[in-house]
Design an enzyme around this catalytic site. Sequence first.
Site, PDB file in Angstrom:
ATOM      1  N   HIS A 185       0.799  -1.261  -0.067  1.00 56.09           N
ATOM      2  CA  HIS A 185       0.119  -0.118   0.041  1.00 56.09           C
ATOM      3  C   HIS A 185       0.730   1.311  -0.138  1.00 56.09           C
ATOM      4  O   HIS A 185       2.106   1.437   0.628  1.00 56.09           O
ATOM      5  CB  HIS A 185      -1.193   0.094   1.140  1.00 56.09           C
ATOM      6  CG  HIS A 185      -0.246  -0.064   2.651  1.00 56.09           C
ATOM      7  ND1 HIS A 185      -0.143   1.058   3.255  1.00 56.09           N
ATOM      8  CD2 HIS A 185      -0.079  -1.052   3.352  1.00 56.09           C
ATOM      9  CE1 HIS A 185       0.409   0.895   4.323  1.00 56.09           C
ATOM     10  NE2 HIS A 185       0.593  -0.539   4.446  1.00 56.09           N
TER      11      HIS A 185
ATOM     12  N   ASP B 182      -0.110   4.418   1.017  1.00 53.89           N
ATOM     13  CA  ASP B 182      -0.735   5.395   1.922  1.00 53.89           C
ATOM     14  C   ASP B 182       0.379   5.113   3.180  1.00 53.89           C
ATOM     15  O   ASP B 182       0.731   4.089   3.566  1.00 53.89           O
ATOM     16  CB  ASP B 182      -2.164   5.416   2.440  1.00 53.89           C
ATOM     17  CG  ASP B 182      -2.539   4.163   3.076  1.00 53.89           C
ATOM     18  OD1 ASP B 182      -2.281   3.068   2.682  1.00 53.89           O
ATOM     19  OD2 ASP B 182      -3.400   4.434   4.185  1.00 53.89           O
TER      20      ASP B 182
ATOM     21  N   ASP C 266       6.182   1.599   6.301  1.00 55.80           N
ATOM     22  CA  ASP C 266       5.092   0.886   6.329  1.00 55.80           C
ATOM     23  C   ASP C 266       4.065   1.897   5.251  1.00 55.80           C
ATOM     24  O   ASP C 266       3.463   2.743   5.734  1.00 55.80           O
ATOM     25  CB  ASP C 266       4.496   0.863   7.723  1.00 55.80           C
ATOM     26  CG  ASP C 266       2.908   0.328   7.697  1.00 55.80           C
ATOM     27  OD1 ASP C 266       2.530  -0.376   6.557  1.00 55.80           O
ATOM     28  OD2 ASP C 266       2.531   0.081   8.637  1.00 55.80           O
TER      29      ASP C 266
ATOM     30  N   GLU D  62      -4.784   1.666   2.715  1.00 59.96           N
ATOM     31  CA  GLU D  62      -4.877   0.480   3.707  1.00 59.96           C
ATOM     32  C   GLU D  62      -4.873   0.797   5.024  1.00 59.96           C
ATOM     33  O   GLU D  62      -5.547   0.164   5.917  1.00 59.96           O
ATOM     34  CB  GLU D  62      -3.662  -0.265   3.331  1.00 59.96           C
ATOM     35  CG  GLU D  62      -3.359  -1.835   4.096  1.00 59.96           C
ATOM     36  CD  GLU D  62      -2.988  -1.750   5.242  1.00 59.96           C
ATOM     37  OE1 GLU D  62      -2.871  -2.839   5.812  1.00 59.96           O
ATOM     38  OE2 GLU D  62      -2.289  -0.707   5.729  1.00 59.96           O
ATOM     39  N   GLU D  63      -4.326   1.956   5.421  1.00 60.67           N
ATOM     40  CA  GLU D  63      -3.963   2.262   6.958  1.00 60.67           C
ATOM     41  C   GLU D  63      -5.472   2.515   7.622  1.00 60.67           C
ATOM     42  O   GLU D  63      -5.452   2.651   8.843  1.00 60.67           O
ATOM     43  CB  GLU D  63      -2.907   3.476   6.960  1.00 60.67           C
ATOM     44  CG  GLU D  63      -1.424   2.991   6.579  1.00 60.67           C
ATOM     45  CD  GLU D  63      -0.958   2.002   7.738  1.00 60.67           C
ATOM     46  OE1 GLU D  63      -1.720   1.580   8.530  1.00 60.67           O
ATOM     47  OE2 GLU D  63       0.169   1.735   7.389  1.00 60.67           O
TER      48      GLU D  63
ATOM     49  N   ASP E  35       4.213  -6.580   3.615  1.00 64.12           N
ATOM     50  CA  ASP E  35       3.686  -5.340   4.467  1.00 64.12           C
ATOM     51  C   ASP E  35       4.110  -6.018   5.895  1.00 64.12           C
ATOM     52  O   ASP E  35       3.278  -5.589   6.949  1.00 64.12           O
ATOM     53  CB  ASP E  35       2.041  -5.081   4.409  1.00 64.12           C
ATOM     54  CG  ASP E  35       1.522  -3.879   5.152  1.00 64.12           C
ATOM     55  OD1 ASP E  35       2.441  -3.048   5.507  1.00 64.12           O
ATOM     56  OD2 ASP E  35       0.544  -3.736   5.364  1.00 64.12           O
TER      57      ASP E  35
ATOM     58  N   HIS F  22       4.306   3.469  12.346  1.00 64.49           N
ATOM     59  CA  HIS F  22       3.345   4.503  12.762  1.00 64.49           C
ATOM     60  C   HIS F  22       4.080   5.429  13.738  1.00 64.49           C
ATOM     61  O   HIS F  22       3.178   6.100  14.464  1.00 64.49           O
ATOM     62  CB  HIS F  22       2.107   3.828  13.242  1.00 64.49           C
ATOM     63  CG  HIS F  22       1.517   3.014  12.397  1.00 64.49           C
ATOM     64  ND1 HIS F  22       0.058   2.820  12.352  1.00 64.49           N
ATOM     65  CD2 HIS F  22       1.941   2.580  11.146  1.00 64.49           C
ATOM     66  CE1 HIS F  22      -0.151   2.067  11.658  1.00 64.49           C
ATOM     67  NE2 HIS F  22       0.512   1.819  10.557  1.00 64.49           N
TER      68      HIS F  22
END
Length: 410
Positions: free
Chosen positions: A79, A81, A142, A176-177, A199, A381
């Site tokens: 992903h 994002d 990520d 995705e997040e 991922d 994150h």
Amino acid sequence: MTDTVLDRLLRYVVIDTQSDPTSSAQPSTEKQKDLGRVLVAELLALGLSDAHMDEHGNIYATVPSNTDKNVPVICFCSHMDTAPDFTGTNVKPNVVRNYQGGDIQLTGDTTRIIRVSEHPDLNDQIGHDIVTTDGTTLLGADDKAGVAEIMTAAATLLANPEIRHGAIRILFTTDEEIGRGADKVDIKKLGAAFGYTMDGSTIGEVDDQTFSADGVEIEIVGVAQHPGTSKGVMENAIKIASDIVARLPKDLAPETTEGLEGFIHPTGISGSMDKAKLQFIIRDFVNEGLTEKETLLKAIAEDVMTAYPGSSMSFKVTEQYRNMKEVLDRQPEIMANLVEAVRRVGLEPVTNSIRGGTDGSRLSFMGLPCPNIYTGGHSYHSPLEWISVQDMEKSVETIVELVKVWEERA
């Protein structure tokens, strides 16, 4: 064609692609397409003539088969994002060359330190090149590490036609997040038999199951009354909602569970004297566990409501995603060939269970069985996010070996 996986990562992370859970559009932020356009241009430059971005920001491309064998079409997915948890604007990546141990003090916010005591995986990185942020943003490994690894693997296969493989479909998703990564994926257009998401985290760890997930929304209608004349009349909806939260079992919370244990987690509370809303996520690795927790939560709420006879409550459960293991167990060769590829690159495979979800969770139930492969990233994150270049290179090797395994065993 000569770009390294590090070159690609450094190029991608400076493009702000943070998704927005408050937006109903897909992609939730148009800036995700900024990276999408870069990737399409790079894929076309590699010679993948069908590379394109659809209206939802999803990227599709094909590395053609170069074997006469009938090999299943494989998809590799990441992903674009980054998480809303911490800012991804104005990312300034930093490369610590030939890491020799010890804590890493970040350069932009010097109060932020990646401490070995809190990140013991650093002990396995002596001599590696470590990519960090400057401490003021997340890095975005990520999942831009996964994107960079898939792009590098595709370039490697195209530059080395002696490596035999079947057709490979590339898929890069948006949002995705915020749980919408697979919502607008066209499985028919994708045309793959199965896939692998890039991922994961620590190299060697492959994921064949995720949480099953539901959302619960409780709406409360209380009894409003002027506070000066409210005795025996007012039933404050805010207090009712607070009572429900206060009665949640402490041993069924994210902060008190691990491994295969599930939880009930309040994620939102809002309201006024007359109306209030509670939002929860329910997680477990088996569907029966979800049902048990939802039944428990409803019983708690109903018991609280007995003390407020003039008020009412609604209780709504929404399915979010399910444990992909349920699908993967029906086609064991998908994991078996992955485990073989991990061994071929010199790692000992460790099968993990994700305490969360990936695009693969949804894609598996949409007809694309899809386990998860490591990218080498850590502390996602957060401003302390970091990744080893050598671990990223190992992930690229894993993709290459995996397509070779499928071709050999076809």
